[in-house]
Design an enzyme around this catalytic site. Sequence first.
Site, PDB file in Angstrom:
ATOM      1  N   GLY A 179      -8.104   6.552   1.401  1.00 12.48           N
ATOM      2  CA  GLY A 179      -7.489   5.644   0.565  1.00 12.48           C
ATOM      3  C   GLY A 179      -6.111   5.793   0.102  1.00 12.48           C
ATOM      4  O   GLY A 179      -5.518   4.665  -0.240  1.00 12.48           O
ATOM      5  N   ARG A 224       0.832  -1.206  -0.129  1.00  8.66           N
ATOM      6  CA  ARG A 224       0.092  -0.065  -0.033  1.00  8.66           C
ATOM      7  C   ARG A 224       0.915   1.468   0.082  1.00  8.66           C
ATOM      8  O   ARG A 224       1.602   1.408   0.894  1.00  8.66           O
ATOM      9  CB  ARG A 224      -0.867   0.056   1.264  1.00  8.66           C
ATOM     10  CG  ARG A 224      -1.933  -1.094   1.221  1.00  8.66           C
ATOM     11  CD  ARG A 224      -3.026  -0.877   0.281  1.00  8.66           C
ATOM     12  NE  ARG A 224      -4.048  -1.911   0.013  1.00  8.66           N
ATOM     13  CZ  ARG A 224      -3.974  -2.843  -0.918  1.00  8.66           C
ATOM     14  NH1 ARG A 224      -2.954  -3.176  -1.531  1.00  8.66           N
ATOM     15  NH2 ARG A 224      -4.807  -3.883  -0.843  1.00  8.66           N
ATOM     16  N   ALA A 277      -7.489  27.989   5.474  1.00  2.00           N
ATOM     17  CA  ALA A 277      -6.932  26.741   5.711  1.00  2.00           C
ATOM     18  C   ALA A 277      -5.350  26.582   5.927  1.00  2.00           C
ATOM     19  O   ALA A 277      -4.927  27.454   5.046  1.00  2.00           O
ATOM     20  CB  ALA A 277      -7.577  25.237   5.184  1.00  2.00           C
ATOM     21  N   GLU A 301      -4.358  30.903  10.618  1.00  2.00           N
ATOM     22  CA  GLU A 301      -4.736  30.905   9.093  1.00  2.00           C
ATOM     23  C   GLU A 301      -5.845  31.993   9.239  1.00  2.00           C
ATOM     24  O   GLU A 301      -5.676  32.776   7.971  1.00  2.00           O
ATOM     25  CB  GLU A 301      -5.137  29.684   8.987  1.00  2.00           C
ATOM     26  CG  GLU A 301      -4.040  28.573   8.910  1.00  2.00           C
ATOM     27  CD  GLU A 301      -3.001  28.921   8.049  1.00  2.00           C
ATOM     28  OE1 GLU A 301      -3.149  29.393   6.929  1.00  2.00           O
ATOM     29  OE2 GLU A 301      -1.770  28.358   8.242  1.00  2.00           O
ATOM     30  N   GLU A 357      -4.574  34.693   6.256  1.00  2.00           N
ATOM     31  CA  GLU A 357      -5.689  34.731   4.859  1.00  2.00           C
ATOM     32  C   GLU A 357      -6.555  35.856   4.888  1.00  2.00           C
ATOM     33  O   GLU A 357      -6.715  36.230   3.588  1.00  2.00           O
ATOM     34  CB  GLU A 357      -5.985  33.295   4.691  1.00  2.00           C
ATOM     35  CG  GLU A 357      -4.739  32.284   4.695  1.00  2.00           C
ATOM     36  CD  GLU A 357      -5.365  30.902   4.139  1.00  2.00           C
ATOM     37  OE1 GLU A 357      -6.485  30.871   3.815  1.00  2.00           O
ATOM     38  OE2 GLU A 357      -4.294  30.012   3.830  1.00  2.00           O
ATOM     39  N   LEU A 371      -1.554  24.116   6.986  1.00  2.00           N
ATOM     40  CA  LEU A 371      -1.108  22.886   7.579  1.00  2.00           C
ATOM     41  C   LEU A 371      -0.615  23.173   9.171  1.00  2.00           C
ATOM     42  O   LEU A 371      -0.510  24.129   9.521  1.00  2.00           O
ATOM     43  CB  LEU A 371       0.429  22.546   7.047  1.00  2.00           C
ATOM     44  CG  LEU A 371       0.451  22.285   5.469  1.00  2.00           C
ATOM     45  CD1 LEU A 371       1.570  22.004   4.838  1.00  2.00           C
ATOM     46  CD2 LEU A 371      -0.375  20.994   5.259  1.00  2.00           C
ATOM     47  N   GLU A 422      -0.616  32.377  -2.721  1.00  2.00           N
ATOM     48  CA  GLU A 422      -1.739  33.232  -1.998  1.00  2.00           C
ATOM     49  C   GLU A 422      -1.509  34.840  -2.257  1.00  2.00           C
ATOM     50  O   GLU A 422      -2.345  35.593  -2.111  1.00  2.00           O
ATOM     51  CB  GLU A 422      -1.220  33.156  -0.573  1.00  2.00           C
ATOM     52  CG  GLU A 422      -1.499  31.691   0.043  1.00  2.00           C
ATOM     53  CD  GLU A 422      -0.936  31.585   1.510  1.00  2.00           C
ATOM     54  OE1 GLU A 422      -0.218  32.662   1.966  1.00  2.00           O
ATOM     55  OE2 GLU A 422      -1.315  30.562   2.280  1.00  2.00           O
ATOM     56  N   ARG A 482      -4.742  26.325  -7.640  1.00  2.00           N
ATOM     57  CA  ARG A 482      -4.427  24.966  -7.028  1.00  2.00           C
ATOM     58  C   ARG A 482      -3.832  24.043  -8.387  1.00  2.00           C
ATOM     59  O   ARG A 482      -4.588  23.744  -9.063  1.00  2.00           O
ATOM     60  CB  ARG A 482      -5.261  24.239  -6.413  1.00  2.00           C
ATOM     61  CG  ARG A 482      -6.255  24.915  -5.181  1.00  2.00           C
ATOM     62  CD  ARG A 482      -4.941  24.695  -3.966  1.00  2.00           C
ATOM     63  NE  ARG A 482      -5.561  25.504  -2.742  1.00  2.00           N
ATOM     64  CZ  ARG A 482      -4.496  25.575  -1.716  1.00  2.00           C
ATOM     65  NH1 ARG A 482      -3.343  25.518  -1.787  1.00  2.00           N
ATOM     66  NH2 ARG A 482      -5.253  26.027  -0.480  1.00  2.00           N
TER      67      ARG A 482
END
Length: 211
Positions: free
Chosen positions: A123, A44, A83, A100, A104, A85, A151, A71
Site C-alpha cells: 500500500g 499516490r 537479509a 548475506e 551476517e 538489499l 550490524e 531498527r
Amino acid sequence: MTGSKIKDIPEEWEVRGTQTPFRGNKTSVRTDDVVMPDGSVATRDYQVHPGSVAVLALDGEGRVLVIRQYRHPVREKLWEIPAGLLDVPGENPLHAAQRELYEEAHVKAEDWRVLTDVYTTPGGCDEAVRIFLARDLSEAEGERFEVEDEEADMELARVPVADLVRGVLAGELHNNCLVVGVLSLVAAERGDGLDTLRPAQAPWPARPFEA
C-alpha cells in the site's frame, strides 16, 4: 472462489504524471497521479525500493539462525533472519542471499530453495522480498566480514522453530521476514514437504534476473 486457483495478476493503471520529491541513498519517494476506474485522478505517494532477499537458515537440529539488530524507525531491537538489499539492478537473488548469509552469520549452505515471495507493504512501498530456505549449513571459510553501524551490535542465535512460532503468535516477534518465513516453513513441512519447494533459481517477476 472455492475450488478455483487464487492468484495475484499483473495490472497497471494509467499514470497521468509522476514526480520524485525525495531521493535517498538506497530508496526514494515517488508521487504518481493515477487514473481511477471512474475516470477521476488520485495522488499516490510511495517508497521506491530496490528489493530484498532474506534467508531462513535451518540447521540439522531444526533450529533457525536468527540475528538481533537495532531498527531505528521502530525504536526496537528485533530478532530477524539474515537479509539484505538487492544493491545491483538485475542482481541474481540467490547470489545476494548467499552473500548475506555469509556476511551476517559467516555460514554457508549447500541446499537452497525458494520459501516464499512477498511484498512487504504494497500500500505504500514497492519493496519485493524473496525469502529463501537454506539447509545443510556449515561454517564459512575465511575471515569474517567486517560489520559496521547497526550490524556492529548484532547478536546471533539458533532457535528451535517451535519457539519462534510461539513468539510470533504471542506478539513478541515482529520482523516481517522472520514471521512470514517461519510460518511458511511450518506450512510447507505440514503440506507437501520442504523438498517440493520451488528451486532457488525460480523466476521472480517482481524482480527479474538472469540465472
